[in-house]
Every structure is written in C-alpha cells, then in structure tokens.
Design a protein around this motif. Structure first.
Motif, short mmCIF file in Angstrom:
data_model
loop_
_atom_site.label_atom_id
_atom_site.label_comp_id
_atom_site.label_asym_id
_atom_site.label_seq_id
_atom_site.Cartn_x
_atom_site.Cartn_y
_atom_site.Cartn_z
N ASP A 1 -27.09 -28.71 1.56
CA ASP A 1 -27.98 -29.84 1.24
C ASP A 1 -27.89 -30.81 2.41
O ASP A 1 -26.94 -31.58 2.52
CB ASP A 1 -27.51 -30.48 -0.07
N TYR A 2 -28.87 -30.75 3.30
CA TYR A 2 -28.83 -31.58 4.51
C TYR A 2 -30.25 -31.72 5.07
O TYR A 2 -30.96 -30.72 5.24
CB TYR A 2 -27.93 -30.93 5.56
N ASP A 3 -30.65 -32.93 5.33
CA ASP A 3 -31.98 -33.12 5.93
C ASP A 3 -31.95 -34.15 7.05
O ASP A 3 -32.94 -34.80 7.33
CB ASP A 3 -33.00 -33.50 4.86
N GLY A 4 -30.79 -34.30 7.68
CA GLY A 4 -30.66 -35.27 8.77
C GLY A 4 -31.05 -34.66 10.11
O GLY A 4 -31.57 -33.54 10.19
N ASP A 5 -30.78 -35.41 11.17
CA ASP A 5 -31.05 -34.93 12.52
C ASP A 5 -30.11 -33.78 12.86
O ASP A 5 -29.00 -33.68 12.34
CB ASP A 5 -30.86 -36.05 13.54
N GLU A 6 -30.56 -32.91 13.75
CA GLU A 6 -29.73 -31.78 14.15
C GLU A 6 -28.46 -32.26 14.85
O GLU A 6 -28.45 -33.27 15.54
CB GLU A 6 -30.53 -30.86 15.07
N LEU A 7 -27.38 -31.49 14.65
CA LEU A 7 -26.08 -31.85 15.24
C LEU A 7 -25.33 -30.57 15.56
O LEU A 7 -25.30 -29.63 14.76
CB LEU A 7 -25.26 -32.69 14.26
N THR A 8 -24.69 -30.55 16.72
CA THR A 8 -23.79 -29.45 17.08
C THR A 8 -22.49 -30.05 17.60
O THR A 8 -22.50 -30.91 18.49
CB THR A 8 -24.41 -28.55 18.17
N ALA A 9 -21.39 -29.61 17.03
CA ALA A 9 -20.08 -30.13 17.43
C ALA A 9 -19.04 -29.04 17.28
O ALA A 9 -19.24 -28.06 16.55
CB ALA A 9 -19.71 -31.35 16.57
N GLY A 10 -17.92 -29.20 17.97
CA GLY A 10 -16.83 -28.23 17.90
C GLY A 10 -15.64 -28.76 17.15
O GLY A 10 -15.30 -29.95 17.27
N PHE A 11 -14.99 -27.89 16.35
CA PHE A 11 -13.81 -28.30 15.59
C PHE A 11 -12.80 -27.15 15.54
O PHE A 11 -13.16 -25.98 15.73
CB PHE A 11 -14.19 -28.69 14.15
N ASN A 12 -11.55 -27.51 15.29
CA ASN A 12 -10.50 -26.51 15.09
C ASN A 12 -10.65 -25.93 13.69
O ASN A 12 -10.53 -26.64 12.69
CB ASN A 12 -9.13 -27.17 15.27
N ALA A 13 -10.93 -24.63 13.61
CA ALA A 13 -11.17 -23.99 12.31
C ALA A 13 -9.95 -24.10 11.40
O ALA A 13 -10.08 -24.32 10.19
CB ALA A 13 -11.52 -22.52 12.52
N ARG A 14 -8.76 -23.98 11.97
CA ARG A 14 -7.54 -24.04 11.15
C ARG A 14 -7.40 -25.40 10.49
O ARG A 14 -7.01 -25.50 9.32
CB ARG A 14 -6.33 -23.73 12.06
N TYR A 15 -7.73 -26.47 11.20
CA TYR A 15 -7.63 -27.81 10.62
C TYR A 15 -8.60 -27.97 9.45
O TYR A 15 -8.26 -28.56 8.41
CB TYR A 15 -7.93 -28.87 11.67
N LEU A 16 -9.81 -27.47 9.61
CA LEU A 16 -10.79 -27.56 8.51
C LEU A 16 -10.35 -26.72 7.33
O LEU A 16 -10.49 -27.12 6.16
CB LEU A 16 -12.16 -27.10 9.00
N ILE A 17 -9.79 -25.55 7.59
CA ILE A 17 -9.32 -24.67 6.52
C ILE A 17 -8.21 -25.34 5.71
O ILE A 17 -8.21 -25.30 4.47
CB ILE A 17 -8.82 -23.33 7.11
N GLU A 18 -7.26 -25.97 6.39
CA GLU A 18 -6.14 -26.59 5.69
C GLU A 18 -6.59 -27.76 4.82
O GLU A 18 -6.03 -28.00 3.75
CB GLU A 18 -5.07 -27.03 6.70
N VAL A 19 -7.61 -28.49 5.27
CA VAL A 19 -8.17 -29.57 4.45
C VAL A 19 -8.84 -28.99 3.21
O VAL A 19 -8.61 -29.44 2.08
CB VAL A 19 -9.16 -30.42 5.26
N LEU A 20 -9.66 -27.98 3.40
CA LEU A 20 -10.39 -27.38 2.28
C LEU A 20 -9.44 -26.72 1.27
O LEU A 20 -9.73 -26.67 0.07
CB LEU A 20 -11.40 -26.36 2.79
N ASP A 21 -8.31 -26.22 1.77
CA ASP A 21 -7.34 -25.56 0.90
C ASP A 21 -6.80 -26.48 -0.20
O ASP A 21 -6.42 -26.01 -1.27
CB ASP A 21 -6.16 -25.02 1.72
#
Length: 375
Positions: free
Chosen positions: A313-333
């Motif tokens: 669910d997103y209708d904003g301006d386009e965005l591309t960014a880089g992140f550490n996948a492990r950090y995002l995984i640990e937050v979602l966990d």
C-alpha cells in the motif's frame, strides 16, 4: 559439608551459574560456583564474574552445614550425566568435593570459600533495598525487543548496554549499535528512576535466563551501581554501565515523506531470501518503492543477482535506497503484528519500521550506499 539434593534441581541451578561464571578470566575462582549448605535445609549456589552475580537457593537434606567453591563447568558436566534422583554431595579434606549417585562416584578439586569474592548485598546492607513487583513477561518482552541491537564493539562502551527508563507507570528500553536503533515502550509499574540506567549486554542476557524460569511477578530494585532482579529463589545483580547513553530521540526521525504498509511475513521471508544472495560482509539489499510495489534486489559480484517484488500500500514518490538485510530481518523478527509500516524520508535517510496498529515499538535502520549500475 554434606547434603543430598535432587539431581534436576541441582542441575538447573548449576546451568544458570555456569552462564554467569567467568571461565576465561585471570582469576581462577571466578570460574567456580560457591556451594553453601545451611542447617535450615537449603543449599545456596552462587556465581559471579564481578559484573553479574547470581545466587539461587535449592532445598536439600543437609546433614552437615558448610561451604566450598568448585569449578562450575566440570561440576555441571558431572551432574548433567547423573541419573534422576538424589545426589549425595560431601566436602572432603583440602577443599575437595565428592559426589555419589547410584554406583557412580566423582571427586573434584575445589577451593576454600575465602577465595570467593563477596557478592553485592541484595538484602539491603546499610540502606534498605526496595523491590518493586513487575510482571516477568513484561520485562522479558522489553529485553527481547531491544537486546539484539546492542553494540558488541567493546570500544564503544556507551553502546554496550540497553538504556532502561521508567517513571513508575511506563517502561522504556532503547538500544543502538550506531547502525540501527530499537525502542520499545509498554505499561510497567516498575521502580521510579530519576534518570535512565544502562544495563550491560551480558546482564541483559542473564536477566532473560532468570525470567525464562520465572512466572508471575519478579522483584526489581535499583541502586547507584546495581540492578537487582529477584525471582522465586533466585537473585541476580547486574553492575550498571556508568556511561552516558547517546541522545536517542535525536536519532528517531521526526518527519517522513513516504510510507508503505505491507505484510510482515511476506517482507520477512523475502528479506531472508535476499540475504542469501547479498554480499556476505554488508548484507546490502536495494529497496525500491513505486506505487503499489516494493522491489528487493541483492547484487553479489561473486554469486549473481536476486530480484523480488511485493505488493504494498504505497502511492508516494519513487524511492530507491540500500539497507542491511540482516538489520531489517532482526527488527521484523520481534514484531508480532500481521502488517508493518515502513517510513522513509530520502534515499540517504533512515528507514523506520513499526508494527501497524500494534505496541509502541520503533526500529530505525540506517541506509547504506548502493551501486547504481544494473545487470
């Protein structure tokens, strides 16, 4: 010293004691557990590494009071292999200890009690320590949702622990390693703290181990130098880090231009797949947002490229960014809701991860620079 004790209860106490004991330090006695048999029919097991200390009282049939200290690693190893039932423990000359169970007999070399350091006084000492009863599950939840982002870099002392704040009604824990930050707040009628305290990383892990064996409420008390946790027959003291925690509120973005809502499980599973193909050292993934779609790309020159798409669910301006996948995984966990909300400002700004319509939890992950070329 002589007593008989249930093997399973003795093993449980030694299991906790061996995680606290300092088995790699320069003081050999810190690798030991202190056993003190009392005439009232109890045995007190104590261990410390001078920063974290644990005492646990176990009921036993005490035939002769006394005490000695012995290496906890080998004592735990012996008791773990014994059959269920009673274990007979006896102190011998020159601080040796003898264990008998069935037809098995073991003798271990120990040390005198006088060599064992004095532990922080959990009973109050000169000034009465006031314990405040808090739900064990609430304290455990605070730790579970923040401990993983504590810095393991020993040079960054002010980041080697979790900040704990409590006004007597709400409890807050915050941790950061400089690359990500997590903050969790919940209702906690705990001790009123004039200022936050910093609980070191190992202390947090030991508190959680104690809480895993507790049910209902546990006692919390704070002094100038220590945090005490009292659960059933266990008392844990943790020496606080006497440093200044960074101003975490300044790290949490106050505004955002873009946000996306999507399924927590879908994003988590996609990130785990992306991490397999991401560069091993940085775990970098490229996150691209366009109306109705999130794209995850992991590009590893030594392996290849992985590309995945998720409906959002997103209708904003386009965005591309880089992140550490492990950090995002640990937050979602540690997020329990079915949907999550991702907030962004620009490509070089942090990503904020929150549960949608859930508890007061915030995960902040700093961005990483990514290569612009496509395959």
């Amino acid at each position: 010293m002589e007593f008989e004790i249930d093997q399973s209860r003795f093993l449980a106490a030694l299991s906790l004691a061996q995680t606290v004991a300092d088995k790699r330090g320069t003081m050999p006695v810190l690798a030991n557990v202190l056993l003190r048999a009392n005439a009232d029919g109890s045995v007190v097991c104590s261990a410390t590494d001078m920063m974290t200390s644990l005492t646990e009282t176990v009921s036993a049939e005490v035939k002769a009071p006394g005490s000695l200290t012995v290496g906890v690693k080998h004592l735990h190893g012996v008791v773990r292999t014994l059959p269920s039932g009673n274990v007979r423990v006896k102190g011998l000359d020159n601080h040796w200890i003898q264990l008998n169970a069935g037809r098995s007999e073991f003798k271990l070399m120990g040390m005198p009690e006088s060599d064992f350091p004095e532990l922080p006084d959990a009973t109050g000492g000169k000034s009465k320590i006031e314990y405040v009863e808090v739900p064990a599950h609430s304290l455990s939840d605070l730790i579970a949702k923040t401990h993983f982002s504590v810095s393991t870099d020993e040079a960054r002392v002010n980041l080697n622990g979790v900040l704990f704040e409590c006004d007597g009604e709400q409890g807050i824990m915050v941790s950061t390693d400089g690359h990500r930050l997590t903050k969790f707040e919940l209702e906690l009628k705990g001790p009123k703290l004039d200022k936050g305290i910093i609980i070191p990383r190992k202390g947090m892990l030991e508190i959680r181990r104690v809480l895993d064996r507790a049910s209902g409420d546990v006692g919390l008390a704070v002094t100038d130098q220590h945090l005490f946790v009292k659960a059933a027959d266990m008392t844990l003291s943790v020496k606080l880090n006497n440093v200044t925690f960074p101003p975490y509120k300044a790290v949490i973005p106050a505004a955002f231009q873009r946000f996306a809502v999507l399924g927590r499980d879908d994003l988590l599973h996609s990130l785990r797949r992306a991490e397999v193909m991401a560069p091993e050292k940085t775990a970098t993934v490229r996150v691209s947002l366009t109306p109705g779609k999130l794209e995850l790309t992991s590009d590893n020159p030594d392996l290849g490229v992985a590309h995945q798409e998720l409906p959002i669910d997103y209708d904003g301006d386009e965005l591309t960014a880089g992140f550490n996948a492990r950090y995002l995984i640990e937050v979602l966990d540690v997020i329990d809701t079915q949907e999550v909300r991702l907030e962004f400002q620009g490509e070089l700004d942090p990503c904020v991860v929150k549960p949608l319509d859930g508890p007061d939890f915030i995960g902040v992950v700093m961005p990483m620079r990514i290569r612009s070329e496509e395959h």
